[in-house]
Design an enzyme around this catalytic site. Structure first.
Site, PDB file in Angstrom:
ATOM      1  N   CYS A 111       0.827  -1.215   0.000  1.00 24.35           N
ATOM      2  CA  CYS A 111       0.000   0.000   0.000  1.00 24.35           C
ATOM      3  C   CYS A 111       0.861   1.265   0.000  1.00 24.35           C
ATOM      4  CB  CYS A 111      -0.987  -0.036   1.168  1.00 24.35           C
ATOM      5  SG  CYS A 111      -2.415   1.054   0.912  1.00 24.35           S
ATOM      6  N   HIS A 203      -4.184  -4.909   1.068  1.00 26.67           N
ATOM      7  CA  HIS A 203      -3.762  -5.319   2.408  1.00 26.67           C
ATOM      8  C   HIS A 203      -4.070  -6.806   2.595  1.00 26.67           C
ATOM      9  CE1 HIS A 203      -2.487  -1.596   4.365  1.00 26.67           C
ATOM     10  NE2 HIS A 203      -3.439  -0.985   3.684  1.00 26.67           N
ATOM     11  N   GLU A 205      -2.535  -8.845   4.211  1.00 26.49           N
ATOM     12  CA  GLU A 205      -2.272  -9.296   5.579  1.00 26.49           C
ATOM     13  C   GLU A 205      -3.508  -9.158   6.469  1.00 26.49           C
ATOM     14  OE1 GLU A 205      -1.646  -4.852   6.082  1.00 26.49           O
ATOM     15  OE2 GLU A 205      -1.477  -6.342   4.496  1.00 26.49           O
TER      16      GLU A 205
END
Length: 267
Positions: A111, A203, A205
């Protein structure tokens, strides 16, 4: 021979502890033996004490020591709405980027991490979005890569940002390969032809409740009516919990990335 991979992660997110837990979960799932060291930018705390939590869970970044890592991750940061050069630790980030390039360390930029890296390496401009890109989106693979092994066009992944990088400049940059884009044509995954660099705008994660927590945090921070803050799209509830569209995608991506990292390691 089993290769133990050591990864340095510069954690720039506001929710430091949650971010560490998320990366630990996805990386340890991909490789239980992976070693992870979390770091913080020193220049961010030059005029104030390092918060107790930050000092407890992470170490100060030592730019001249990054050669110790087999791979590196620079996380996102809540900084998309300000100019790169106004970031308090911008010079430290640039020094880090140059070391990662010089040492050819496989790096995953996530990002805002991807934004600042592309701005520095390729002079690509960032521009504000009219509305926050927020939620789970469908994606199309535009150029196959081993990083997307096991995935097909149509896979879901989360985004959460207020800015984007100029697509015309990206296309004109010979070193960059656009591997996948969101169905709304926003950036998802790009790779470098020359360096072991991966630019991930999603994202991946994020776990099941991360988008919900981000939404609740923004409502609280702005003291706004929930109706005035962008809600995450394609993120509906089922049996009292948000639907985790991208779990398999996240697992595949980080498994593929670690496999690629290990291929770069010389024994």
């Amino acid at each position: 021979m089993t290769i133990t991979t050591t990864i340095g992660i510069l954690n720039l997110m506001h929710d430091k502890l949650d971010t560490q837990k998320r990366f630990q979960e996805v990386l340890k799932f991909a490789d239980p033996q992976v070693q992870i060291e979390f770091l913080y930018p020193v220049d961010h705390y030059l005029d104030r004490p390092v918060p107790e939590l930050v000092a407890k869970i992470s170490q100060p970044l030592a730019v001249n020591q990054v050669y110790r890592y087999d791979a590196f991750i620079i996380t996102g940061a809540p900084l998309e709405q300000i100019d790169f050069e106004e970031v308090t630790y911008y010079d430290e980030i640039i020094a880090l980027l140059e070391q990662l390039k010089t040492k050819r360390i496989p790096t995953l930029f996530v990002c805002w991490g991807a934004m600042v890296a592309m701005h520095h390496f390729y002079e690509i401009d960032k521009y504000p979005l009219a509305n926050k890109l927020f939620g789970a989106y469908s994606h199309q693979i535009t150029q196959p890569t081993a990083l997307l092994k096991g995935l097909q066009s149509g896979f879901m992944a989360p985004h959460a940002r207020y800015a984007e990088m100029d697509s015309d400049q990206i296309v004109a940059t010979k070193d960059l390969v656009v591997n996948a884009v969101a169905s709304n044509h926003r950036n998802f995954l790009l790779t470098s032809r020359e360096f072991p660099f991966t630019f991930l705008f999603s994202h991946l994660e994020y776990g099941q409740r991360a988008l919900l927590k981000e939404y609740q945090r923004e409502v609280q921070a702005t003291k706004s009516s929930p109706g005035l803050i962008a809600r995450p799209v394609n993120y509906y509830m089922q049996l009292g919990e948000p639907v985790y569209h991208w779990q398999t995608v996240s697992q595949r991506f980080f498994e593929n990335w670690l496999t690629q990292v290990k291929g770069e390691i010389t024994i």
